[in-house]
Design a protein around this motif. Sequence first.
Motif, short mmCIF file in Angstrom:
data_model
loop_
_atom_site.label_atom_id
_atom_site.label_comp_id
_atom_site.label_asym_id
_atom_site.label_seq_id
_atom_site.Cartn_x
_atom_site.Cartn_y
_atom_site.Cartn_z
N VAL A 1 0.84 -1.20 0.00
CA VAL A 1 0.00 0.00 0.00
C VAL A 1 0.87 1.25 0.00
N THR A 2 1.95 1.22 0.80
CA THR A 2 2.86 2.38 0.83
C THR A 2 3.47 2.63 -0.54
N LEU A 3 3.96 1.56 -1.16
CA LEU A 3 4.52 1.71 -2.51
C LEU A 3 3.46 2.14 -3.51
N ARG A 4 2.28 1.61 -3.35
CA ARG A 4 1.18 1.96 -4.25
C ARG A 4 0.85 3.43 -4.14
N ASP A 5 0.77 3.94 -2.93
CA ASP A 5 0.47 5.36 -2.74
C ASP A 5 1.56 6.25 -3.34
N ALA A 6 2.80 5.75 -3.27
CA ALA A 6 3.91 6.55 -3.79
C ALA A 6 3.86 6.67 -5.31
N VAL A 7 3.45 5.62 -5.99
CA VAL A 7 3.47 5.65 -7.46
C VAL A 7 2.11 5.96 -8.06
N THR A 8 1.07 6.11 -7.23
CA THR A 8 -0.28 6.37 -7.76
C THR A 8 -0.33 7.58 -8.69
N PRO A 9 0.25 8.73 -8.31
CA PRO A 9 0.19 9.88 -9.23
C PRO A 9 0.82 9.58 -10.59
N LEU A 10 1.92 8.84 -10.57
CA LEU A 10 2.60 8.51 -11.82
C LEU A 10 1.74 7.55 -12.65
N VAL A 11 1.15 6.55 -12.02
CA VAL A 11 0.31 5.59 -12.72
C VAL A 11 -0.95 6.27 -13.24
N SER A 12 -1.52 7.17 -12.44
CA SER A 12 -2.72 7.87 -12.87
C SER A 12 -2.47 8.68 -14.13
N GLN A 13 -1.27 9.21 -14.26
CA GLN A 13 -0.94 10.05 -15.41
C GLN A 13 -0.55 9.23 -16.63
N HIS A 14 0.20 8.15 -16.42
CA HIS A 14 0.78 7.44 -17.56
C HIS A 14 0.33 5.99 -17.71
N GLY A 15 -0.29 5.41 -16.71
CA GLY A 15 -0.57 3.99 -16.76
C GLY A 15 0.57 3.20 -16.15
N ILE A 16 0.29 1.99 -15.72
CA ILE A 16 1.26 1.24 -14.93
C ILE A 16 2.45 0.78 -15.77
N GLU A 17 2.24 0.47 -17.05
CA GLU A 17 3.34 -0.02 -17.87
C GLU A 17 4.39 1.07 -18.07
N VAL A 18 3.93 2.28 -18.39
CA VAL A 18 4.86 3.39 -18.58
C VAL A 18 5.47 3.80 -17.25
N ALA A 19 4.66 3.79 -16.17
CA ALA A 19 5.18 4.15 -14.86
C ALA A 19 6.30 3.22 -14.44
N ALA A 20 6.12 1.92 -14.66
CA ALA A 20 7.17 0.96 -14.30
C ALA A 20 8.44 1.21 -15.12
N ALA A 21 8.25 1.52 -16.42
CA ALA A 21 9.41 1.78 -17.27
C ALA A 21 10.14 3.05 -16.83
N LEU A 22 9.37 4.07 -16.43
CA LEU A 22 9.99 5.31 -15.97
C LEU A 22 10.78 5.11 -14.69
N ILE A 23 10.20 4.37 -13.74
CA ILE A 23 10.90 4.12 -12.48
C ILE A 23 12.19 3.36 -12.73
N ASN A 24 12.11 2.37 -13.61
CA ASN A 24 13.31 1.62 -13.97
C ASN A 24 14.36 2.51 -14.61
N LEU A 25 13.91 3.42 -15.48
CA LEU A 25 14.84 4.33 -16.16
C LEU A 25 15.48 5.29 -15.18
N TRP A 26 14.69 5.85 -14.27
CA TRP A 26 15.21 6.82 -13.31
C TRP A 26 16.23 6.19 -12.37
N ALA A 27 16.10 4.90 -12.16
CA ALA A 27 17.03 4.21 -11.26
C ALA A 27 18.27 3.68 -11.98
N THR A 28 18.38 3.94 -13.28
CA THR A 28 19.48 3.41 -14.08
C THR A 28 20.49 4.51 -14.39
N PRO A 29 21.78 4.26 -14.19
CA PRO A 29 22.80 5.27 -14.52
C PRO A 29 22.75 5.62 -16.00
N ALA A 30 23.17 6.85 -16.33
CA ALA A 30 23.09 7.34 -17.70
C ALA A 30 23.89 6.48 -18.66
#
Length: 965
Positions: free
Chosen positions: A827-856
């Motif tokens: 639930v805590t993780l869900r609340d944290a990513v809800t705004p992102l999922v609401s805007q982009h959908g869960i597939e894009v949100a997961a890809a974005l989180i993965n990208l943000w956590a990856t070095p350039a």
Amino acid sequence: MRRTYSYNEAVKILGGRDHPVIAAMDKVLGGALLLGSLGMWQVLDLFDAKPDFVRLSNELLTSLSAKRRGVSRYTRTQRLHAAHAVLVMTAFFEAYEEQQFTVKLTPEDRELVARFNPWELELPLPLSSYPYEVNLAVLEGLYGQLADSLLEAVRGLSYWDRLNDTGKDRLRGALRHAEMRALERYQELVAQLAAEYPEIRFWFAVDEGRAGRKALARLEDVLRETTTDLTPQLRLTELAGAYRGALRRPLVKAADVPDGVRIPTLADAYVDPRFQLGTEGDRAFAPSLLSTWDEVPVRDDLYAYLAGFLTSPEALSAPLLVLGDPGSGKSLLTEMLAARLPASDFAVVRVELRCTPAGRGLEEQIEHGLHTLLHERLSWAEFCRTTGGALPLVVLDGFDELLQATGVSQSRYLMTIADFQQRLEDMGRPALFLVTSRLSVCAGLELPDATNVVRLMPFDEGQVRAWLDVWNAVNRPLPAETALRYPDLASQPLLLLMLALYDAVDSSFQRDHLGLSRGQLYGRLLALFAEREVTKNEAGRTEVHLAEDIEFELDRLSVVALAMFNRGVQWVAEHEVTADLAQLLEVDSPERLKGTHTPLSAGETVLGRFFFMQRTEAVREDRTTLRTYEFLHATFGEYLVARFVWDRLTELRQEDEARSKRKVTADDVELYSVLSFAALTSSKPVLDFLREFAKDSHREGLSDLVSRLFAGREESRTSRGRYLPSSLADTVRDAKYSLNLVVLALILRGKCYSDDLGLSVDDWRRLTLFWKSRLPSSEWASVVLWFWVERDAERHFSVSLSNRDREVHAQWLLMSEPYVTLDEVAVTLRDAVTPLVSQHGIEVAAALINLWATPADKCRPALQRLYEATGGSLVFSHEYFVRLGIGGNDAELLEQFERRIGISDTLDELESHLRLHERGVELSPYSNLKILLKHLDEFGYMELRPDLVKRARRAAEELGVQLKW
């Protein structure tokens, strides 16, 4: 029949070598027409001989009208097809002749060989499955192609070299004007041809506005105008008489209606259905999916479509598939069609597939139908040879019933028909085919290319009113406003008849409808028809016995509904119904007596006699009849499921109150049997009906009983009952039973807290995870959809049923599940990513989180994942640009992604390319930096980012870009 003809083929069909017009035309073309050697040089000759060509083509079309009667339907269609091909080419050359531009050819020019040959082009034929405008657009493309090809041919000749610029422009203009004028002239010529041959109007799906006729009488009118005037053979006359007799038949048998009620005939009461038309243009077309039809327009000119389709060449290459829900009128449509088609033109063979032996081949099915219709043995080949010019039309009614009753896959059935049609045409014995089926049964069914698929639609308000006008003319009037309060029933022809019959008894429907809930209406309807069946037995009954017999009749219907619900299917086989009746109601036991003390019938003699039940039959090779049952409207079954569950619960409470005080636990074996095979949450109507039943119940006593049953759910069971609609592990049944007890508790209480259920937070987590582990994914999704769980400061947590009525998508199931299971980390993780999922959908949100956590320097795979995610392209550009020129592997990113980025005016792109330039990275030919620099002032960044302007000026100077600002 070929789907299209070339001009060469068309003129031969219209006259052949001996026709004087064709002989003259062949002389104009140097003898190349009949030899089949026409080429571009003959086209160029027409620049000199085009007046003769146009005149002769028009004479050829005029001569066609002399032979429009006394030929077979197939020959008439074939000639019209050929005439249309000639007309297409004639229109173009007439349009060019109007331009009065002459091309003079030299002998040298005539010896040149050009590749393009318009005489061998397959010329488009209008298709009744497409709107008039679409057919015209196809012709417009052809005329553009002809104009371009002629211009290209002329430009290769010495004649072109002798023209000055003005002459060349004049020729170009003449061809362009000819292209546009050809379409207008085509429409004029088609209108003239349609005056002689009315069916052509319907090839273009043009409605003539025959609004005063109904019951497909407009189709009969149209086809009588196009008839070949041949005298039908005796067999066809007999068949036509039998088919037309159906028009005088009442909608239902007199024995099935209350006394004093007059039933309109089929001809009077039939309302032409609305429909949607789909075409198998590509393999993405899936008629069994409702979403396929979302964007398909609804039409109300079925007669016009059928007139066009049945007289067009396209009907000879693939069957017409007619789809609809149970009770939508598929079979009635085929009866009306058989009655309305002229016997001189169409030899209709209507085959009820339910009556043909299962496992037979297509030709054997047709011959079985012929034997049933004609009462004599007749081969299909012999029948075709004796139709006297009428075109055979085979109507295969009830493909779904054949599949449903036998359970045998027939995915290539339509392909088999199309192959059969091709063989028949090759033999000179063409035939049309029409197949009816239910929508949901067509999943996986292979469709031949360009198959026309008609989907019958429910009645709209106007059709309901039209039907009731006929009914009210001979019976006590039922106002349309009253029926329309229940659109689920009024929109289906058979169910509208059911409403009318119900009201005809004593007008109670009109009197009480404002105070009737949906559940009360369904209850009264079902009780009325159950009473009619019970009272057909004239044996004397007391009122108490009559009530008991009606109740038990409804119980038997409820068992059928449970048989479907607990198996998760839309229909159920007869042997399954019989087994369930024996296990739940002991129907086959001679000791089980009710009412008048007469033995109860077996399941197969009970269910097929109700309006709201559809019985499907098929016959096996050994003459065994296979039957299945389903409800004409699913809500009848859902009401009966809720009714049976509620009755078992209330009966158990009565037994519980009367039991010995020394017996602690109620005997819930029967309730367990009913509620341990399917989750109640899987059906919203069932939940709604249960809520309605709960309103007028003794909630406190029932709630107490359910709480005690739930508390004792883990006790060892001495019996799980004899009822086994499907084979499930005991743990699965226990999971579903405990879930359904919670659902009943929520229906009775509205909201349950932890102490109401006797569960701690940890207990609830274990229980919900147990459900998730044992339930099918679809049922677990329904739990997540309906359960609303909240933490409570004083009472730990509460559970209620939400009023959500939406489809559960996988991503929202994943996001909502932690709230149901009270998984605090999730639930805590869900609340944290809800705004992102609401805007982009869960597939894009997961890809974005993965990208943000990856070095350039390692982000290429993560960027690729974002690019491929559904909807990811909307944010991909930004994420790609911000990673350029910051120390990562720029060359790798540019190589993989730069070509995928179009011209942009974003600040991200400009800054990223400036960074690359300043770092000395060589820009590829795909770089937009120079374009961006030239137009920087147009993007509005100069005032906002003066620092960017300074960098841009320096880069422009270094790159040699002339700035406009």
